[in-house]
Design a protein around this motif. Structure first.
Motif, mmCIF file in Angstrom:
data_model
loop_
_atom_site.group_PDB
_atom_site.id
_atom_site.type_symbol
_atom_site.label_atom_id
_atom_site.label_comp_id
_atom_site.label_asym_id
_atom_site.label_seq_id
_atom_site.Cartn_x
_atom_site.Cartn_y
_atom_site.Cartn_z
ATOM 1 N N PHE A 288 -23.939 9.817 44.893
ATOM 2 C CA PHE A 288 -22.202 9.461 44.661
ATOM 3 C C PHE A 288 -22.372 10.587 43.730
ATOM 4 N N LEU A 289 -23.409 11.102 43.441
ATOM 5 C CA LEU A 289 -23.822 12.228 42.245
ATOM 6 C C LEU A 289 -23.421 14.047 43.084
ATOM 7 N N SER A 290 -23.861 14.534 44.210
ATOM 8 C CA SER A 290 -24.030 15.047 44.403
ATOM 9 C C SER A 290 -24.142 14.750 45.795
ATOM 10 N N GLN A 291 -23.444 16.423 46.664
ATOM 11 C CA GLN A 291 -23.881 16.730 47.864
ATOM 12 C C GLN A 291 -25.333 17.074 48.528
ATOM 13 N N GLU A 292 -26.331 17.853 47.384
ATOM 14 C CA GLU A 292 -27.178 17.894 48.106
ATOM 15 C C GLU A 292 -27.924 16.600 48.134
ATOM 16 N N SER A 293 -27.780 15.662 47.375
ATOM 17 C CA SER A 293 -28.840 14.131 47.286
ATOM 18 C C SER A 293 -28.625 13.888 48.711
ATOM 19 N N GLN A 294 -26.843 13.175 48.544
ATOM 20 C CA GLN A 294 -26.283 12.957 49.967
ATOM 21 C C GLN A 294 -27.166 13.747 51.347
ATOM 22 N N ASP A 295 -27.182 14.862 50.906
ATOM 23 C CA ASP A 295 -27.760 15.662 52.141
ATOM 24 C C ASP A 295 -29.304 14.794 52.779
ATOM 25 N N LYS A 296 -30.412 15.059 51.360
ATOM 26 C CA LYS A 296 -31.768 14.787 51.478
ATOM 27 C C LYS A 296 -32.087 13.106 51.628
ATOM 28 N N PHE A 297 -31.036 12.070 51.399
ATOM 29 C CA PHE A 297 -31.354 10.754 52.201
ATOM 30 C C PHE A 297 -31.127 10.970 53.223
ATOM 31 N N GLN A 298 -29.722 11.232 54.028
ATOM 32 C CA GLN A 298 -29.807 11.533 54.937
ATOM 33 C C GLN A 298 -30.675 12.256 55.936
ATOM 34 N N LYS A 299 -31.161 13.032 55.387
ATOM 35 C CA LYS A 299 -32.606 13.532 56.215
ATOM 36 C C LYS A 299 -33.918 12.937 55.770
ATOM 37 N N MET A 300 -34.331 12.214 54.895
ATOM 38 C CA MET A 300 -35.145 10.772 54.496
ATOM 39 C C MET A 300 -34.952 10.212 55.619
ATOM 40 N N ARG A 301 -33.292 9.532 55.806
ATOM 41 C CA ARG A 301 -33.064 8.211 56.322
ATOM 42 C C ARG A 301 -33.654 8.793 57.980
ATOM 43 N N GLU A 302 -34.111 10.231 58.295
ATOM 44 C CA GLU A 302 -33.931 10.250 59.702
ATOM 45 C C GLU A 302 -35.895 10.618 59.770
ATOM 46 N N ASP A 303 -35.776 11.229 58.916
ATOM 47 C CA ASP A 303 -37.477 10.894 58.702
ATOM 48 C C ASP A 303 -37.995 10.346 59.467
ATOM 49 N N LEU A 304 -38.216 8.816 58.549
ATOM 50 C CA LEU A 304 -38.569 8.039 57.843
ATOM 51 C C LEU A 304 -38.079 6.902 59.249
ATOM 52 N N THR A 305 -36.952 6.988 59.633
ATOM 53 C CA THR A 305 -36.595 5.899 61.615
ATOM 54 C C THR A 305 -37.418 6.469 62.441
ATOM 55 N N ASN A 306 -38.300 8.498 62.471
ATOM 56 C CA ASN A 306 -39.213 8.899 63.114
ATOM 57 C C ASN A 306 -40.475 8.494 63.269
ATOM 58 N N TYR A 307 -41.083 8.005 61.661
ATOM 59 C CA TYR A 307 -42.106 8.260 61.338
ATOM 60 C C TYR A 307 -42.395 6.391 61.895
ATOM 61 N N ARG A 308 -41.480 5.629 61.807
ATOM 62 C CA ARG A 308 -41.569 4.402 62.039
ATOM 63 C C ARG A 308 -42.017 3.857 63.619
ATOM 64 N N ALA A 309 -40.872 5.165 64.537
ATOM 65 C CA ALA A 309 -41.073 5.209 65.904
ATOM 66 C C ALA A 309 -42.296 5.394 66.492
ATOM 67 N N GLU A 310 -42.324 6.791 65.945
ATOM 68 C CA GLU A 310 -43.777 7.262 66.164
ATOM 69 C C GLU A 310 -45.310 6.499 65.585
ATOM 70 N N ASN A 311 -45.219 5.578 64.893
ATOM 71 C CA ASN A 311 -46.113 4.974 64.668
ATOM 72 C C ASN A 311 -46.442 3.131 65.024
ATOM 73 N N SER A 312 -44.715 2.954 65.727
ATOM 74 C CA SER A 312 -45.071 1.821 66.203
ATOM 75 C C SER A 312 -44.757 0.784 64.559
ATOM 76 N N LEU A 313 -44.696 1.050 63.562
ATOM 77 C CA LEU A 313 -44.409 0.352 62.602
ATOM 78 C C LEU A 313 -42.732 -0.275 62.331
ATOM 79 N N SER A 314 -43.037 -1.178 61.384
ATOM 80 C CA SER A 314 -41.402 -2.286 60.964
ATOM 81 C C SER A 314 -41.662 -1.610 59.527
ATOM 82 N N PRO A 315 -40.228 -2.374 59.002
ATOM 83 C CA PRO A 315 -40.016 -1.319 57.617
ATOM 84 C C PRO A 315 -40.605 -2.199 56.287
ATOM 85 N N GLU A 316 -41.125 -3.351 57.189
ATOM 86 C CA GLU A 316 -41.790 -4.266 56.247
ATOM 87 C C GLU A 316 -43.764 -4.267 56.322
ATOM 88 N N ASP A 317 -44.288 -2.923 57.092
ATOM 89 C CA ASP A 317 -44.763 -2.658 57.069
ATOM 90 C C ASP A 317 -45.778 -1.844 55.564
#
Length: 421
Positions: A288-317
């Motif tokens: 809510f506080l900055s566009q920069e933070s929004q952009d960073k969170f969007q990239k983080m979500r994409e990177d973490l999703t890719n990491y889980r897929a590449e390593n066959s992990l669940s969010p709870e691992d």
């Protein structure tokens, strides 16, 4: 000790420590020239001296998800917890009146059961003072909060996030008033029977619906604050046109810092709300506080999703959780307390200090809270930042509670007039 004496003694105590004397006029104190240690002492003292109202804390839904039990085997908020809100943290931070968010997910608009779900959360909040009577108390008016504050109790006023539980029965507005609801966020993440949502793209009503017009009139009649967080700009301007009382935004920030994101409020709407006498309560979430933070969170979500897929992990691992924690450290995705103060500054520059308050969204914005404001123990950090920027104790008192009380009391006054006409 009554509130005025308690407030005065806390302020004078902090000043006496800092200066070994008490100035005859508070205006002679230059807070901007103090050291960090001095500012921290004053900020902590003010946090304890003033009532702090937070417009939006999502404890009820958190308790629902975690399975709050009176037997204390699951979630006991009378003691330290891992959540953003609990009694010890609130006492450390000076939080006296968190509006308990009766959050009803938009899915209930499709499945049915919105009213029953809202009732279940209201029941849950109502049990807290029964279970922990020396710590919590319900509050339906500003006067209730002041009385509870004098007794050292944390008040639990309630606001309903999403008007879906009103369903298609206008009598449910009075029903929820009688249950203790004192504001209603007109919708949430989807258009509903009342108005359009800023998160939706359907624009079902192009603002407020015909039924929504009746709902706002009924809210005015019974003394429920109209909350325009989550709604589209057109719905917000419709609400301002329709209401006979001041409105609030219980947990929104300024669109100036997040261009194009309709969930935050544009300058034109902030100005219109101020003309109406209302208050915007600043949301603490980093996105809510900055566009920069929004952009960073969007990239983080994409990177973490890719990491889980590449390593066959669940969010709870555990491996994934460790990676995600290190990712946030390495990439600095969070904003900080200074950015929250920037939003307050922006509102004040537009419409003055009488139209801004605090609406943290604690326990509602997940792991996106800014550095320095990670839970309800940290309000003094924001007060310290405001003192550094030249805000007076009187300004801070307005931001902490007086602005919200003013709106709430006016809503009560209008309701009495409407009921007697």
């Amino acid at each position: 000790m009554n509130f005025s004496l308690k407030k005065l003694s806390a302020i004078l105590f902090a000043i006496s420590i800092l200066f070994s004397c008490t100035p005859t006029k508070e205006e002679t104190i230059d807070y901007t020239s103090m050291t960090d240690a001095q500012l921290e002492a004053v900020a902590d003292s003010l946090a304890k001296a003033y009532i702090i109202v937070d417009g939006h804390v999502d404890l009820p839904f958190r308790m629902n998800v975690k399975g709050f039990m009176i037997t204390k085997t699951v979630e006991d908020v009378s003691v330290e917890t891992t959540g953003n809100f609990d009694y010890p943290k609130a006492k450390r931070g000076g939080l006296d009146a968190p509006f308990m968010s009766i959050y009803v997910p938009s899915r209930y608009q499709e499945t049915g059961g919105a009213k029953d779900f809202a009732d279940s959360l209201i029941d849950m909040v109502s049990r807290l003072p029964v279970t922990f009577p020396s710590q919590f108390a319900m509050a339906n008016t500003p006067a209730d909060i002041t009385t509870n504050f004098d007794q050292g109790l944390i008040s639990l006023p309630m606001g309903m996030e999403n008007g879906a539980p009103i369903e298609d029965d206008i009598n449910n507005v009075k029903y929820f008033f009688d249950r203790g609801i004192r504001y209603i966020t007109l919708t949430h993440s989807k258009d509903n029977q009342i108005c359009d949502s800023s998160y939706d793209t359907t624009y079902t009503w192009n603002g407020v619906s015909p039924f929504g017009e009746q709902v706002i009139a009924e809210m005015n009649k019974w003394g429920i604050m109209v909350d325009i967080s989550h709604v589209t700009d057109s719905a917000a301007f419709d609400a301002l046109r329709l209401t006979k009382s001041p409105v609030i935004a219980s947990h929104s920030s300024c669109r100036k810092f997040t261009p194009g994101w309709e969930r935050n409020m544009p300058d034109t709407l902030i100005k219109a709300m101020a003309q109406n006498g209302g208050v915007i309560h600043i949301n603490f979430g980093s996105s809510f506080l900055s566009q920069e933070s929004q952009d960073k969170f969007q990239k983080m979500r994409e990177d973490l999703t890719n990491y889980r897929a590449e390593n066959s992990l669940s969010p709870e691992d555990s491996i994934y959780k460790a990676y995600a924690k290190q990712y946030t450290t390495d990439n600095d995705v969070y904003e900080d307390v200074e950015k929250v103060a920037d939003h307050i500054d922006h509102v004040v520059s537009l419409v003055g200090v009488d139209h801004v308050g605090l609406g943290s969204d604690y326990d509602g914005v997940g792991d996106s809270l800014p550095k320095g404001l990670k839970d309800v123990s940290t309000y003094p950090n924001l007060i310290k930042e405001l003192l550094k920027r030249g805000y007076s104790p009187e300004d801070i008192e307005k931001i902490c509670y007086k602005n919200t009380f003013r709106v709430w009391e006016k809503v009560q006054e209008v309701a009495q007039e409407l009921q007697s006409s």
